[in-house]
Design a protein around this motif. Structure first.
Motif, PDB file in Angstrom:
ATOM      1  N   TYR A  95      -2.660  28.328   2.583  1.00 18.01           N
ATOM      2  CA  TYR A  95      -2.453  27.103   3.277  1.00 18.01           C
ATOM      3  C   TYR A  95      -1.160  26.332   2.756  1.00 18.01           C
ATOM      4  CZ  TYR A  95      -6.820  27.769   5.735  1.00 18.01           C
ATOM      5  OH  TYR A  95      -7.885  28.025   6.757  1.00 18.01           O
ATOM      6  N   THR A  96      -0.581  25.865   3.462  1.00 18.55           N
ATOM      7  CA  THR A  96       0.831  24.806   3.245  1.00 18.55           C
ATOM      8  C   THR A  96       0.291  23.487   3.493  1.00 18.55           C
ATOM      9  OG1 THR A  96       2.318  26.629   3.805  1.00 18.55           O
ATOM     10  CG2 THR A  96       3.121  24.394   3.459  1.00 18.55           C
ATOM     11  N   VAL A  97       0.056  22.512   2.743  1.00 14.03           N
ATOM     12  CA  VAL A  97      -0.150  21.088   2.855  1.00 14.03           C
ATOM     13  C   VAL A  97       1.008  20.140   2.886  1.00 14.03           C
ATOM     14  CG1 VAL A  97      -1.577  19.297   2.000  1.00 14.03           C
ATOM     15  CG2 VAL A  97      -2.381  21.600   1.507  1.00 14.03           C
ATOM     16  N   VAL A  98       1.119  19.768   4.024  1.00 14.92           N
ATOM     17  CA  VAL A  98       2.204  18.905   4.329  1.00 14.92           C
ATOM     18  C   VAL A  98       2.081  17.486   4.749  1.00 14.92           C
ATOM     19  CG1 VAL A  98       4.330  18.822   5.683  1.00 14.92           C
ATOM     20  CG2 VAL A  98       3.177  21.233   5.509  1.00 14.92           C
ATOM     21  N   ALA A  99       2.297  16.619   3.864  1.00 15.47           N
ATOM     22  CA  ALA A  99       2.196  15.000   4.146  1.00 15.47           C
ATOM     23  C   ALA A  99       3.352  14.648   5.131  1.00 15.47           C
ATOM     24  CB  ALA A  99       2.212  14.204   2.932  1.00 15.47           C
ATOM     25  N   PHE A 100       3.048  14.105   6.221  1.00 14.59           N
ATOM     26  CA  PHE A 100       4.151  13.519   7.021  1.00 14.59           C
ATOM     27  C   PHE A 100       3.934  11.984   7.131  1.00 14.59           C
ATOM     28  CE2 PHE A 100       5.282  17.614   8.804  1.00 14.59           C
ATOM     29  CZ  PHE A 100       6.667  17.347   8.916  1.00 14.59           C
ATOM     30  N   ALA A 101       4.720  11.185   6.531  1.00 16.80           N
ATOM     31  CA  ALA A 101       4.635   9.660   6.418  1.00 16.80           C
ATOM     32  C   ALA A 101       5.901   8.905   6.787  1.00 16.80           C
ATOM     33  CB  ALA A 101       4.063   9.146   5.032  1.00 16.80           C
ATOM     34  N   GLY A 102       5.786   7.872   7.530  1.00 14.21           N
ATOM     35  CA  GLY A 102       6.968   7.218   7.729  1.00 14.21           C
ATOM     36  C   GLY A 102       7.654   6.268   6.452  1.00 14.21           C
ATOM     37  N   ASP A 103       8.645   5.602   6.683  1.00 11.83           N
ATOM     38  CA  ASP A 103       9.348   4.896   5.497  1.00 11.83           C
ATOM     39  C   ASP A 103       8.236   3.748   4.920  1.00 11.83           C
ATOM     40  OD1 ASP A 103      10.709   4.160   8.204  1.00 11.83           O
ATOM     41  OD2 ASP A 103      10.575   2.406   6.980  1.00 11.83           O
ATOM     42  N   GLY A 104       7.515   3.166   5.875  1.00 12.55           N
ATOM     43  CA  GLY A 104       6.709   2.201   5.373  1.00 12.55           C
ATOM     44  C   GLY A 104       5.510   2.714   4.643  1.00 12.55           C
ATOM     45  N   GLY A 105       4.869   3.827   4.858  1.00 13.55           N
ATOM     46  CA  GLY A 105       3.896   4.584   4.121  1.00 13.55           C
ATOM     47  C   GLY A 105       4.392   5.471   3.134  1.00 13.55           C
ATOM     48  N   THR A 106       5.683   5.356   2.819  1.00 14.63           N
ATOM     49  CA  THR A 106       6.321   6.239   1.721  1.00 14.63           C
ATOM     50  C   THR A 106       7.101   5.183   0.623  1.00 14.63           C
ATOM     51  OG1 THR A 106       6.820   8.024   3.202  1.00 14.63           O
ATOM     52  CG2 THR A 106       8.041   7.947   1.022  1.00 14.63           C
ATOM     53  N   TYR A 107       8.066   4.234   1.347  1.00 19.40           N
ATOM     54  CA  TYR A 107       8.699   3.544   0.533  1.00 19.40           C
ATOM     55  C   TYR A 107       7.988   2.297  -0.254  1.00 19.40           C
ATOM     56  CZ  TYR A 107      13.328   5.257   1.784  1.00 19.40           C
ATOM     57  OH  TYR A 107      14.565   5.968   2.451  1.00 19.40           O
ATOM     58  N   ASP A 108       7.044   1.790   0.889  1.00 22.89           N
ATOM     59  CA  ASP A 108       6.223   0.660   0.564  1.00 22.89           C
ATOM     60  C   ASP A 108       4.656   0.901   0.027  1.00 22.89           C
ATOM     61  OD1 ASP A 108       8.564  -0.661   1.052  1.00 22.89           O
ATOM     62  OD2 ASP A 108       7.949  -1.435   3.204  1.00 22.89           O
ATOM     63  N   ILE A 109       3.767   0.894   1.159  1.00 22.32           N
ATOM     64  CA  ILE A 109       2.517   0.834   0.644  1.00 22.32           C
ATOM     65  C   ILE A 109       2.118   2.332   0.170  1.00 22.32           C
ATOM     66  CG2 ILE A 109       1.752   1.602   2.861  1.00 22.32           C
ATOM     67  CD1 ILE A 109      -0.692  -0.432   2.698  1.00 22.32           C
ATOM     68  N   GLY A 110       2.676   3.517   0.443  1.00 17.57           N
ATOM     69  CA  GLY A 110       2.258   4.581  -0.130  1.00 17.57           C
ATOM     70  C   GLY A 110       3.173   5.234  -1.311  1.00 17.57           C
ATOM     71  N   ILE A 111       3.832   4.347  -1.897  1.00 12.49           N
ATOM     72  CA  ILE A 111       4.685   4.705  -3.092  1.00 12.49           C
ATOM     73  C   ILE A 111       3.748   5.179  -4.415  1.00 12.49           C
ATOM     74  CG2 ILE A 111       5.103   2.528  -3.871  1.00 12.49           C
ATOM     75  CD1 ILE A 111       7.947   3.672  -4.549  1.00 12.49           C
ATOM     76  N   GLN A 112       2.658   4.439  -4.662  1.00 18.68           N
ATOM     77  CA  GLN A 112       1.852   4.638  -5.659  1.00 18.68           C
ATOM     78  C   GLN A 112       1.254   6.022  -5.635  1.00 18.68           C
ATOM     79  OE1 GLN A 112      -0.811   1.408  -6.978  1.00 18.68           O
ATOM     80  NE2 GLN A 112      -2.347   2.997  -7.121  1.00 18.68           N
ATOM     81  N   ALA A 113       0.415   6.105  -4.349  1.00 12.16           N
ATOM     82  CA  ALA A 113      -0.250   7.521  -4.142  1.00 12.16           C
ATOM     83  C   ALA A 113       0.783   8.609  -4.225  1.00 12.16           C
ATOM     84  CB  ALA A 113      -1.037   7.441  -3.032  1.00 12.16           C
ATOM     85  N   LEU A 114       1.881   8.499  -3.523  1.00 14.77           N
ATOM     86  CA  LEU A 114       2.976   9.376  -3.499  1.00 14.77           C
ATOM     87  C   LEU A 114       3.737   9.730  -5.039  1.00 14.77           C
ATOM     88  CD1 LEU A 114       5.069  11.502  -2.620  1.00 14.77           C
ATOM     89  CD2 LEU A 114       6.644   9.317  -2.011  1.00 14.77           C
ATOM     90  N   SER A 115       3.882   8.795  -5.913  1.00  9.14           N
ATOM     91  CA  SER A 115       4.297   8.945  -7.358  1.00  9.14           C
ATOM     92  C   SER A 115       3.009   9.718  -8.027  1.00  9.14           C
ATOM     93  CB  SER A 115       4.653   7.767  -7.773  1.00  9.14           C
ATOM     94  OG  SER A 115       4.814   7.723  -9.469  1.00  9.14           O
ATOM     95  N   GLY A 116       1.922   9.235  -7.839  1.00  6.78           N
ATOM     96  CA  GLY A 116       0.715  10.047  -8.324  1.00  6.78           C
ATOM     97  C   GLY A 116       0.903  11.313  -8.083  1.00  6.78           C
TER      98      GLY A 116
END
Lengths: 304, 89, 395
Positions: A95-116
């Motif tokens: 399987y290929t796991v692909v996250a698709f998030a907007g800039d808000g979900g990436t640059y802002d609120i999602g940055i911690q989980a992304l960095s982790g």
């Protein structure tokens, strides 16, 4: 082999027609071509609350022919990590796991989980579709909104800060593959997603996704606006493979021939810049020039 | 999964027309002049750039007007001006 | 056959997770939960436990990742305490709405601000409305056994479960625990049935946007709306009380011990006055009851093991006909009273012979609670008017 002709692109569509996305949506065009580069049955998409949630449809119907797992806004990187771990633990391979998030979900609120997730080298692709604001909730400012843009939370003064340089933050995590893309350059986008699919480890792709209602331009100009961003150097197409930086597609051509368009050319067709001051315009041009020159320098250093 | 009548989890399955017949959203309809676009040397840029993927890649080109949202990208991008956006009454 | 080991409740929880053959562990360290995550990490690194271990960067991500892992078919475990649990709050609702059969060890600790690392139950009690089953343990043996039971229950009813136990009092105190054999646990807990539906072909959109009203699917079958799904969760968590009791009964058959289902009683047979509590504090109430019995007062104890779903009928049955009932709890619903007392008082409303009900908030932030204090407080309530107050607030 790079895609150079429409005829090379797979003709199968993975999004059934009649979706909830706006007419002329940059995300829709991005997703359409990104999915062509992936294996329909073996792709699991992780999505936070966003335009992508809406695109994926209202229960009990979805237009998208992949497995999609919706998540709270901040959780995309963590959810993707859990999907990868769960697949491994239960012996579901290929399987290929692909996250698709907007800039808000990436640059802002999602940055911690992304960095982790990136720090843990989770084996997945993270695609940020950057439409430069909280478009799904009605055009609020995000840290990806450009200087001088009117948003519904910068309604009078327009945005006073430049866009965050997310790529540099992502690159600090030492990934095997980082790329940028644009729906206006589908071959380049398709090739990058396809390449990323076969890389092990955390891969990050950031797509500059024009948003007609959010940016204030006619629907028909979707592709033109995406191209204009590249021509002006507001956004650049490149990839970083194991640290080696290369401009690609139209940005590579511009690197050789020089830019012909200015920030003023780019912003004049977008009502979000209706209040930009001459000072801010100059600052945005300087910011764009500085960034573009850094990219040029890096390209020619890595590709002598 | 449990049966449809009493599912415990919310899981959607694929079908077209999730948002209804989105062709109803249009205020302008694309009309193809097939005389200006022939299979022999067609560019398929309309197919390439259609956000909703409602233009065929086989000839003669067809636009699925049930779902075409009328954004006009195809007309804008057609290098031969073979597609025209016509106002809906 | 099991083996007696002198271990803490944290070790008991970690061992139980291992015995349940969890496949994905994801956790973020917080006192006093930390040893659970450390011991599981060591088991995974040493190969003693074949599992994926995610060292996530926050509790929000810990729960997000186990929800997702559960959705693709894995048996999952996490653990937390206090502010970590509060940081999970959004994901707690999401996990229950996802009907993910997660088991989480919650090591009870007071919440900030100001900081305390010591025990009370404000953390888990304040999360009672998130759609999770909550079990409160009185000792380390119950912690180990409850984790094992929790997987069985969660996977039957498809609802996540918190196994709650008191920080330091249990989490860091070594006591003899009968650790069952793998064979025994395997007999009690079958392998997780993979309900993910992920088969390399089937497309689906999990937890999408949903309307309030039912909507037909592509085949014209009308599917439920938001409210129907939420109603189903409510029905199923209410119904889980029977599943919890059944699991406890079957546990007895295999392991030779059990934990009295949803509530337990101590010297209630002829009692005229009852003390009610949860967790290790309820165990301590039994010592107070013994001393009051020595003084000639017929006092018994009702321990609440399952707080959600609320075992209202069992509580009413136990307390009906008492002259007085005194609640002791390590939590408060600010602006009103202790949460357990509020819930039980509401349950008693329809009871024909309502006892006089008093309640005490005790032991917040690790304030020591001695049996003699509990006995004295109970004694006061058996004499005069009912009261709601905080025990041992010093001037």
């Amino acid at each position: 082999m790079a895609t150079i002709s429409v005829k090379q692109l797979p003709k199968t569509e993975h999004i059934l027609p009649g979706t909830r996305s706006c007419a002329g949506c940059g995300l829709m065009l991005t997703y359409r071509h990104a999915l062509k580069a992936l294996d329909e049955g073996k792709t699991i998409v992780a999505v936070p609350a966003s335009c992508m949630t809406v695109l994926h449809g209202v229960y009990p119907i979805t237009p998208v022919k992949v497995v999609c797992i919706n998540n709270p806004f901040a959780a995309t990187g963590a959810a993707a990590s859990g999907i990868v771990a769960g697949l491994n633990a239960t012996g579901k391979t290929g399987y290929t796991v692909v996250a698709f998030a907007g800039d808000g979900g990436t640059y802002d609120i999602g940055i911690q989980a992304l960095s982790g997730a990136l720090e843990r080298k989770v084996d997945f692709i993270y695609v940020c579709y950057d439409n430069e604001g909280y478009m799904n909730t009605g055009t609020q400012r995000s840290s990806a909104s450009p200087l001088g843009a009117v948003t519904s939370t910068t309604p009078i003064l327009a945005k006073l800060q430049h866009k965050k340089d997310m790529i540099r933050i992502v690159e600090a995590h030492d990934l095997p593959y980082i790329a940028t893309g644009s729906p206006s350059f589908p071959f380049d986008l398709f090739d990058k997603v396809k390449f990323a699919k076969n890389v092990k480890g955390s891969r990050y792709i950031e797509v500059h996704a024009p948003c007609p209602p959010g940016w204030g331009f006619p629907n028909k100009d979707l592709v033109k606006m995406g191209k204009l961003a590249i021509e002006a150097g507001i956004h650049a197409l490149f990839e970083i493979k194991e640290g080696r930086f290369s401009l690609t597609s139209r940005s590579l051509a511009i690197a050789k021939k020089g830019r012909k368009k200015t920030v003023a050319d780019y912003i004049k067709g977008q009502t979000r810049f209706r209040k930009i001051s001459p000072d801010h315009l100059a600052q945005l041009q300087d910011f764009t020039d500085k960034r573009w020159n850094e990219l040029l320098e890096r390209h020619f250093k890595d590709n002598p | 999964m449990s049966d449809n009548l009493s599912p415990i989890r919310t899981i959607s399955t694929p079908a077209e027309g999730e948002a209804g017949k989105t062709g109803d959203w249009r205020s302008q309809t694309p009309k193809i002049d097939h005389g200006k676009c022939s299979q022999k040397d067609s560019c398929l840029l309309c197919w390439l750039y259609c956000p909703d993927g409602v233009i065929s890649s086989s000839f003669p080109l067809e636009i699925d007007l049930t779902y075409c949202k009328g954004c006009g990208v195809c007309a804008e991008e057609c290098p031969r001006k073979a597609i025209e956006m016509v106002d809906d009454k | 056959m099991g083996e007696i080991q002198i271990i803490t409740a944290n070790t008991a929880a970690a061992l139980a997770a291992k015995l349940c053959r969890v496949q994905v562990v994801s956790a973020y360290p917080i006192t006093p939960q930390t040893p659970v995550t450390e011991e599981l990490a060591e088991m995974v690194e040493s190969g003693a436990l074949k599992a994926e271990y995610l060292t996530v960067e926050s509790e929000h991500s810990a729960l997000a990742s186990v929800v997702a892992a559960s959705q693709v078919g894995a048996r999952v475990f996490t653990a937390t305490s206090a502010n970590g649990l509060l940081y999970m709050h959004e994901m707690l609702h999401w996990a229950a709405g996802s009907r993910a059969p997660i088991v989480m060890a919650c090591v009870n600790r007071g919440v900030g601000a100001p900081w305390t690392i010591l025990n009370d139950q404000q953390d888990t009690v304040s999360q009672r409305d998130t759609g999770w089953i909550q079990l409160y343990c009185r000792n380390s043996q119950e912690v180990l056994d409850s984790v094992i039971q929790a997987y069985r229950i969660a996977e039957q009813v498809q609802i996540p479960i918190m196994v709650c136990y008191d920080g330091f009092i249990l989490s860091h105190t070594s006591t003899p625990v009968d650790v069952p054999s793998q064979e025994e646990v395997d007999r009690f807990l079958p392998p997780l049935e993979d309900r993910s539906g992920i088969d390399g072909q089937t497309a689906m959109n999990i937890n999408p946007l949903i309307l309030s009203d039912p909507r037909p699917n592509a085949n014209g079958v009308v599917m439920p709306g938001y409210m129907e799904f939420r109603y189903r969760l409510q029905q199923d968590i209410l119904g889980s009380l029977d599943t919890i009791k059944a699991a406890d009964k079957e546990f007895l058959d295999i392991f030779g011990r059990n934990w009295d289902g949803s509530t337990w009683t101590y010297r209630m047979e002829d009692a005229e006055h009852a003390m009610v509590s949860m967790g290790s504090l309820a165990s301590e109430c039994t010592l107070a009851a013994d001393s009051l019995r020595e003084e000639g007062l017929k006092v018994g104890v009702v321990g609440v093991r399952v707080y959600r779903p609320f075992p209202a009928s069992e509580i009413v049955e136990s307390l009906s006909g008492m002259k007085t009932v005194t609640f002791f709890e390590k939590d408060v619903s600010y602006g009103y009273q202790g949460a357990l007392a509020m819930d039980a008082r509401a349950a008693m409303y329809d009871c024909s012979s309502r006892p006089a009900i008093s309640s005490y908030v005790v032991g917040l932030g690790g304030r020591d609670v001695r049996p003699d204090q509990l006995a004295k407080a109970t004694l006061e309530c058996t004499k005069g008017a009912t009261k709601f107050c905080w025990l041992d607030v010093r001037s």
